[in-house]
Enzyme design. Structure first.
Site, short mmCIF file in Angstrom:
data_model
loop_
_atom_site.label_atom_id
_atom_site.label_comp_id
_atom_site.label_asym_id
_atom_site.label_seq_id
_atom_site.Cartn_x
_atom_site.Cartn_y
_atom_site.Cartn_z
N ASP A 68 20.56 45.27 -9.75
CA ASP A 68 21.97 45.37 -9.34
C ASP A 68 22.83 44.52 -10.29
O ASP A 68 23.44 43.54 -9.90
CB ASP A 68 22.17 44.91 -7.88
CG ASP A 68 21.73 43.46 -7.64
OD1 ASP A 68 22.26 42.85 -6.67
OD2 ASP A 68 20.91 42.94 -8.40
N ASP A 79 20.50 39.97 -13.70
CA ASP A 79 19.82 41.26 -13.85
C ASP A 79 19.80 41.72 -15.31
O ASP A 79 18.79 42.25 -15.80
CB ASP A 79 20.51 42.33 -13.01
CG ASP A 79 20.50 42.02 -11.54
OD1 ASP A 79 21.35 41.24 -11.09
OD2 ASP A 79 19.61 42.55 -10.84
N ASN A 116 24.92 43.20 -5.89
CA ASN A 116 25.93 42.28 -6.46
C ASN A 116 27.31 42.93 -6.50
O ASN A 116 28.34 42.25 -6.49
CB ASN A 116 25.53 41.86 -7.87
CG ASN A 116 24.42 40.85 -7.88
OD1 ASN A 116 24.33 40.01 -6.98
ND2 ASN A 116 23.53 40.95 -8.84
N THR A 123 14.91 43.43 -8.70
CA THR A 123 15.75 42.23 -8.82
C THR A 123 17.06 42.37 -8.04
O THR A 123 18.01 41.62 -8.28
CB THR A 123 16.07 41.92 -10.30
OG1 THR A 123 16.87 42.99 -10.84
CG2 THR A 123 14.81 41.76 -11.12
N PHE A 148 20.08 36.28 -0.99
CA PHE A 148 20.96 37.46 -1.02
C PHE A 148 20.20 38.79 -1.01
O PHE A 148 20.53 39.69 -0.23
CB PHE A 148 21.86 37.41 -2.26
CG PHE A 148 22.80 38.57 -2.39
CD1 PHE A 148 22.51 39.61 -3.26
CD2 PHE A 148 23.96 38.64 -1.62
CE1 PHE A 148 23.36 40.70 -3.37
CE2 PHE A 148 24.82 39.72 -1.73
CZ PHE A 148 24.53 40.75 -2.61
N ASN A 149 19.23 38.98 -1.92
CA ASN A 149 18.57 40.28 -2.04
C ASN A 149 17.91 40.72 -0.74
O ASN A 149 17.97 41.88 -0.37
CB ASN A 149 17.52 40.27 -3.16
CG ASN A 149 18.15 40.25 -4.54
OD1 ASN A 149 19.30 40.62 -4.72
ND2 ASN A 149 17.39 39.79 -5.53
N HIS A 206 17.80 33.78 -11.97
CA HIS A 206 16.79 34.29 -11.06
C HIS A 206 15.95 35.46 -11.60
O HIS A 206 14.73 35.42 -11.62
CB HIS A 206 17.46 34.80 -9.77
CG HIS A 206 18.39 33.84 -9.11
ND1 HIS A 206 17.96 32.81 -8.29
CD2 HIS A 206 19.74 33.76 -9.14
CE1 HIS A 206 19.02 32.15 -7.84
NE2 HIS A 206 20.11 32.70 -8.33
N ASP A 207 16.60 36.53 -12.00
CA ASP A 207 15.94 37.83 -12.11
C ASP A 207 14.89 37.99 -13.20
O ASP A 207 13.88 38.68 -12.97
CB ASP A 207 16.99 38.94 -12.22
CG ASP A 207 17.76 39.10 -10.92
OD1 ASP A 207 18.87 39.66 -10.94
OD2 ASP A 207 17.25 38.67 -9.87
#
Ligand code: RIB
Ligand code: CA
Length: 314
Positions: free
Chosen positions: A13, A18, A42, A127, A168-169, A242-243
């Site tokens: 996203d 990402d 996102n 992700t 969030f995800n 993060h991703d």
């Protein structure tokens, strides 16, 4: 003996982190990036899809099929993370217009087609919210045996981010996450307990700036926007990237320490909906359904991430 590259699909996203996952997946010689699929998270699906098309145009990745996926979670509505990623879901730089034609297939159709046709089992790297992945597993039980693993950025063994106890995800689509974690397939999870160790520090910014390429000159302002947003929202001036860690779990699993443990998804808690309830000590006597990252060689990741940005020209 060199192993054949692992066929992977990146469901994302975009999203500042990402797009860094896209770069690492495209760069990693251990992987064969078969497709990029987009999911609402996102930002709304049209924005995250445009971001994928335009960023891959910028990075010269026009040979990778891109397909658009779910517009909203299985239950409820979308919730864009504009505080972190901006109105476009990838604020911070003007990306070029896309020269890539979006696939006519939906994300799930493209995923299913690639998995069905692949000589080797395919790994899905997720992700963003797990809506597309859940729909794939639900609509195509015949393909489960052709899925090697699902590598997920989400949740975590400690606190959340979007909600005090939810990341969030997973929070965006807990029903989808529950379908994935209950599937019985091989699942590797990197949560905030790991990704909050992977911070874009001033030293990392300097390494990115020193690349001084057509691509890096756009990556730096994107990451500067991301850093400002994290500082403003979470009082974290050095944002967690993060991703790409979900990509690294597939390309370089030896850089991690994993715990094979039960992971449950909270769907009903008034204050805890979207939490990953990770039983690190086996107190629930429930099936161990995921390999959860509990350690990472962070400097080794950054060396690979910087190399990826440097290696991928315009
Ligand atoms: O909580 C972090 C995750 O949510 C990352 O994947 C970020 O891109 C957002 O999707
Ligand atoms: Ca994401």
């Amino acid at each position: 003996m060199s192993m054949l590259p692992i066929p992977v699909i990146l469901d994302c996203d975009p999203g500042h982190d990402d797009v860094m996952a896209i770069l690492l997946a495209a760069y990693s010689k251990e992987l064969d990036l078969k497709a990029i699929t987009t999911v609402s998270g996102n930002g709304p699906i049209d924005k995250v899809t445009q971001n994928a098309l335009r960023f891959c145009t910028l990075a010269g990745l026009g040979n990778i099929p891109i397909a658009q996926g779910a517009t909203h979670p299985l239950i409820g509505q979308s919730h864009a993370a504009t505080e972190i990623h901006g109105e476009s879901a990838l604020d911070g730089v003007d990306l070029p217009a896309s020269t890539i034609v979006l696939s006519q297939l939906s994300a799930v159709q493209l995923m299913a087609s690639i998995i069905a046709d692949s000589p080797a089992p395919v790994t899905i790297i997720a992700t963003g919210p797990l809506t597309n992945v859940a729909q794939l597993l639900t609509n195509h039980p015949e393909l489960h045996s052709r899925i090697r693993s699902i590598s997920i950025m989400g949740g975590g063994t400690e606190r959340g981010n979007w909600r005090p106890l939810a990341e969030f995800n997973i929070w965006f689509d807990p029903e989808a996450a529950d379908i994935v974690f209950s599937s019985g397939l091989d699942i590797h999870l990197c949560g905030l307990n790991i990704t909050h160790q992977v911070l874009i520090t001033p030293e990392i910014f300097l390494r990115l700036e020193n690349i001084d390429s057509h691509l890096s000159r756009r990556i730096v302002p994107l990451m500067k926007f991301f850093a400002h947003a994290y500082d403003t929202t979470f009082n974290m001036p050095e944002p967690p990237l993060h991703d790409p860690i979900a990509v690294l779990m597939v390309s370089r699993p030896e850089l991690f320490t994993f715990a094979h443990v039960p992971v449950a998804i909270e769907k009903d808690g008034t204050h805890t909906r979207g939490a990953t309830v990770i039983d690190l000590h086996g107190v629930t006597n429930t099936p161990k359904n995921a390999y959860v990252a509990i350690g990472l060689d962070v400097p080794a990741f950054w060396d690979l991430m910087i190399d990826a940005v440097a290696a991928i020209s315009e």
